[in-house]
Design a protein around this motif. Structure first.
Motif, PDB file in Angstrom:
ATOM      1  N   ASN A 148       0.830  -1.205   0.000  1.00 47.04           N
ATOM      2  CA  ASN A 148       0.000   0.000   0.000  1.00 47.04           C
ATOM      3  C   ASN A 148       0.867   1.259   0.000  1.00 47.04           C
ATOM      4  N   PHE A 149       1.918   1.263   0.832  1.00 50.13           N
ATOM      5  CA  PHE A 149       2.826   2.403   0.912  1.00 50.13           C
ATOM      6  C   PHE A 149       3.576   2.595  -0.409  1.00 50.13           C
ATOM      7  N   PHE A 150       4.090   1.494  -0.964  1.00 53.53           N
ATOM      8  CA  PHE A 150       4.879   1.606  -2.196  1.00 53.53           C
ATOM      9  C   PHE A 150       4.041   2.116  -3.360  1.00 53.53           C
ATOM     10  N   GLU A 151       2.789   1.765  -3.393  1.00 54.75           N
ATOM     11  CA  GLU A 151       1.937   2.257  -4.479  1.00 54.75           C
ATOM     12  C   GLU A 151       1.886   3.788  -4.497  1.00 54.75           C
ATOM     13  N   SER A 152       1.864   4.398  -3.316  1.00 54.31           N
ATOM     14  CA  SER A 152       1.872   5.866  -3.250  1.00 54.31           C
ATOM     15  C   SER A 152       3.224   6.423  -3.692  1.00 54.31           C
ATOM     16  N   ILE A 153       4.312   5.728  -3.338  1.00 64.01           N
ATOM     17  CA  ILE A 153       5.647   6.157  -3.759  1.00 64.01           C
ATOM     18  C   ILE A 153       5.786   6.026  -5.272  1.00 64.01           C
ATOM     19  N   TYR A 154       5.261   4.935  -5.823  1.00 63.06           N
ATOM     20  CA  TYR A 154       5.324   4.707  -7.266  1.00 63.06           C
ATOM     21  C   TYR A 154       4.614   5.834  -8.018  1.00 63.06           C
ATOM     22  N   LEU A 155       3.429   6.198  -7.560  1.00 59.94           N
ATOM     23  CA  LEU A 155       2.672   7.268  -8.225  1.00 59.94           C
ATOM     24  C   LEU A 155       3.381   8.616  -8.092  1.00 59.94           C
ATOM     25  N   PHE A 156       3.953   8.873  -6.923  1.00 64.83           N
ATOM     26  CA  PHE A 156       4.695  10.119  -6.707  1.00 64.83           C
ATOM     27  C   PHE A 156       5.902  10.188  -7.639  1.00 64.83           C
ATOM     28  N   ALA A 157       6.665   9.080  -7.708  1.00 62.02           N
ATOM     29  CA  ALA A 157       7.856   9.047  -8.565  1.00 62.02           C
ATOM     30  C   ALA A 157       7.488   9.160 -10.037  1.00 62.02           C
ATOM     31  N   CYS A 158       6.405   8.516 -10.424  1.00 64.10           N
ATOM     32  CA  CYS A 158       5.941   8.593 -11.815  1.00 64.10           C
ATOM     33  C   CYS A 158       5.622  10.034 -12.199  1.00 64.10           C
ATOM     34  N   ASP A 159       4.921  10.735 -11.314  1.00 62.96           N
ATOM     35  CA  ASP A 159       4.580  12.130 -11.568  1.00 62.96           C
ATOM     36  C   ASP A 159       5.834  12.996 -11.667  1.00 62.96           C
ATOM     37  N   LYS A 160       6.767  12.812 -10.740  1.00 63.96           N
ATOM     38  CA  LYS A 160       7.990  13.611 -10.738  1.00 63.96           C
ATOM     39  C   LYS A 160       8.839  13.324 -11.972  1.00 63.96           C
ATOM     40  N   HIS A 161       8.885  12.056 -12.378  1.00 64.81           N
ATOM     41  CA  HIS A 161       9.673  11.705 -13.557  1.00 64.81           C
ATOM     42  C   HIS A 161       9.060  12.300 -14.818  1.00 64.81           C
ATOM     43  N   SER A 162       7.743  12.283 -14.899  1.00 66.27           N
ATOM     44  CA  SER A 162       7.075  12.836 -16.088  1.00 66.27           C
ATOM     45  C   SER A 162       7.321  14.339 -16.222  1.00 66.27           C
ATOM     46  N   LYS A 163       7.591  14.991 -15.093  1.00 65.08           N
ATOM     47  CA  LYS A 163       7.866  16.435 -15.089  1.00 65.08           C
ATOM     48  C   LYS A 163       9.358  16.749 -15.169  1.00 65.08           C
ATOM     49  N   GLY A 164      10.173  15.696 -15.266  1.00 65.58           N
ATOM     50  CA  GLY A 164      11.623  15.893 -15.320  1.00 65.58           C
ATOM     51  C   GLY A 164      12.228  16.279 -13.983  1.00 65.58           C
ATOM     52  N   GLU A 165      11.547  15.936 -12.882  1.00 65.62           N
ATOM     53  CA  GLU A 165      12.008  16.353 -11.555  1.00 65.62           C
ATOM     54  C   GLU A 165      12.710  15.242 -10.785  1.00 65.62           C
ATOM     55  N   ILE A 166      12.779  14.043 -11.335  1.00 65.67           N
ATOM     56  CA  ILE A 166      13.703  13.022 -10.851  1.00 65.67           C
ATOM     57  C   ILE A 166      14.386  12.390 -12.060  1.00 65.67           C
ATOM     58  N   GLU A 167      15.573  11.874 -11.851  1.00 63.73           N
ATOM     59  CA  GLU A 167      16.400  11.362 -12.931  1.00 63.73           C
ATOM     60  C   GLU A 167      15.914   9.993 -13.412  1.00 63.73           C
ATOM     61  N   ASP A 168      16.323   9.646 -14.621  1.00 66.62           N
ATOM     62  CA  ASP A 168      15.929   8.370 -15.229  1.00 66.62           C
ATOM     63  C   ASP A 168      16.340   7.179 -14.376  1.00 66.62           C
ATOM     64  N   VAL A 169      17.531   7.262 -13.759  1.00 65.26           N
ATOM     65  CA  VAL A 169      18.018   6.124 -12.979  1.00 65.26           C
ATOM     66  C   VAL A 169      17.127   5.891 -11.752  1.00 65.26           C
ATOM     67  N   VAL A 170      16.579   6.955 -11.191  1.00 73.91           N
ATOM     68  CA  VAL A 170      15.683   6.819 -10.039  1.00 73.91           C
ATOM     69  C   VAL A 170      14.389   6.126 -10.472  1.00 73.91           C
ATOM     70  N   TRP A 171      13.859   6.561 -11.599  1.00 70.37           N
ATOM     71  CA  TRP A 171      12.628   5.950 -12.098  1.00 70.37           C
ATOM     72  C   TRP A 171      12.869   4.497 -12.488  1.00 70.37           C
ATOM     73  N   LYS A 172      14.022   4.192 -13.052  1.00 71.31           N
ATOM     74  CA  LYS A 172      14.344   2.800 -13.394  1.00 71.31           C
ATOM     75  C   LYS A 172      14.344   1.934 -12.136  1.00 71.31           C
ATOM     76  N   ALA A 173      14.920   2.456 -11.062  1.00 72.44           N
ATOM     77  CA  ALA A 173      14.968   1.700  -9.811  1.00 72.44           C
ATOM     78  C   ALA A 173      13.558   1.463  -9.268  1.00 72.44           C
ATOM     79  N   VAL A 174      12.716   2.483  -9.311  1.00 75.70           N
ATOM     80  CA  VAL A 174      11.340   2.355  -8.828  1.00 75.70           C
ATOM     81  C   VAL A 174      10.580   1.322  -9.660  1.00 75.70           C
ATOM     82  N   GLU A 175      10.781   1.347 -10.970  1.00 80.11           N
ATOM     83  CA  GLU A 175      10.115   0.361 -11.826  1.00 80.11           C
ATOM     84  C   GLU A 175      10.578  -1.058 -11.513  1.00 80.11           C
TER      85      GLU A 175
END
Length: 302
Positions: A148-175
């Protein structure tokens, strides 16, 4: 925050005269001042922060933790908001802070290490049959809570990545966490232990001459969690220098994916901080992401 405002708040809340105010520390969520007062206890610590909700919750967490652990937890005297700033008055605890330049000169580092691990394990000896927030655990297993907690982190990271506010390597790790989540958490843990949430050196107060942990302050998002949840805190700052994590593992049995989960929890915790504070250290996010990806390769032959 100026010293005169802190002085005025303390005098009003405690009906005492403040002789002197000086800053003693600063962290991600606020600054801490020492106020010397004319009445017992003569010194108090005052945390000031714009993160009003987080500091108000901190008072409740400190009070919840105080009778459950062997280390000293500061008593709380007041929490008050003024002009968008929260002031948390607490007991002043004597010792050197976990960022002190004196730490490398602590006379008995082996004793210090054992003191920290003993205190950590004592905290973990508090058990619950539910997982989740310290004051309202609702989940029957760690898998259920963390999914349940990770789902919220996943959505937060997805939003930040789509806006260019976290790096590709961070999003790769989350995926990669998302893809391998069921494998990593296949062991359904059903007994929870109490976790401080931020058990790292900058939140520790040390008795220099006794080489002992005195107190751990500033709990964050305190949980009933699995025993390995908070171990990433041992891999940071002076804890890394003392090899706290490795020495904990020598004293305790750990799971097959412990090293991987340490990186996972570290990264998700930092993304959670990002969501709370609105800003974060991106170099650290990248560092943890790279380490997590490496652990994924080791464990799952990616």
């Amino acid at each position: 925050m100026d010293k005169f405002t802190v002085k005025a708040v303390v005098e009003k809340q405690l009906s005492t005269r403040v002789k002197r105010v000086y800053k003693v520390g600063k962290g991600a969520s606020g600054a801490v001042f020492c106020a010397e007062i004319s009445d017992i206890p003569y010194k108090i610590a005052v945390k000031t922060s714009e993160h009003n909700d987080a500091v108000s919750k901190e008072k409740s967490m400190l009070e919840f933790l105080s009778d459950k652990v062997s280390f000293k937890v500061p008593k709380t005297y007041f929490v008050v908001q003024q002009n968008g700033i929260t002031f948390l008055g607490m007991e002043y605890i004597k010792g050197i802070g976990g960022k002190s330049k004196l730490l490398p000169f602590v006379p008995n580092k082996k004793h210090l290490v054992n003191s920290i691990i003993d205190a950590f394990m004592n905290m973990q000896s508090n058990h619950n049959d539910k997982f989740g927030k310290y004051d309202n655990p609702e989940f029957d297993s760690w898998y259920d809570y963390y999914k349940n907690f990770f789902e919220s982190i996943y959505l937060f990271a997805c939003d930040k990545h789509s806006k260019g506010e976290i790096e590709d390597v961070v999003w790769k790790a989350v995926e990669l966490i998302d893809i391998n989540f069921n494998k990593i958490f296949s062991n359904k843990i059903t007994t929870a232990c109490l976790c401080h949430g931020d058990f790292w050196f900058p939140n520790m107060i040390i008795d220099f001459w006794k080489s002992e942990l005195v107190s751990v302050i500033d709990p964050f998002d305190m949980l009933w969690a699995e025993p390995e949840y908070e171990l990433f805190c041992f891999t940071l700052m002076y804890g890394e220098k003392l090899r706290l994590y490795d020495k904990y593992k020598k004293r305790n049995s750990v799971s097959e994916f412990c090293d991987l989960k340490v990186e996972l929890y570290a990264l998700c915790n930092e993304l959670h901080w990002y969501s709370v504070l609105g800003t974060i250290g991106h170099d650290y996010l990248k560092y943890r992401s790279e380490r997590l990806i490496e652990q994924m390769k080791i464990n799952f032959s990616l």
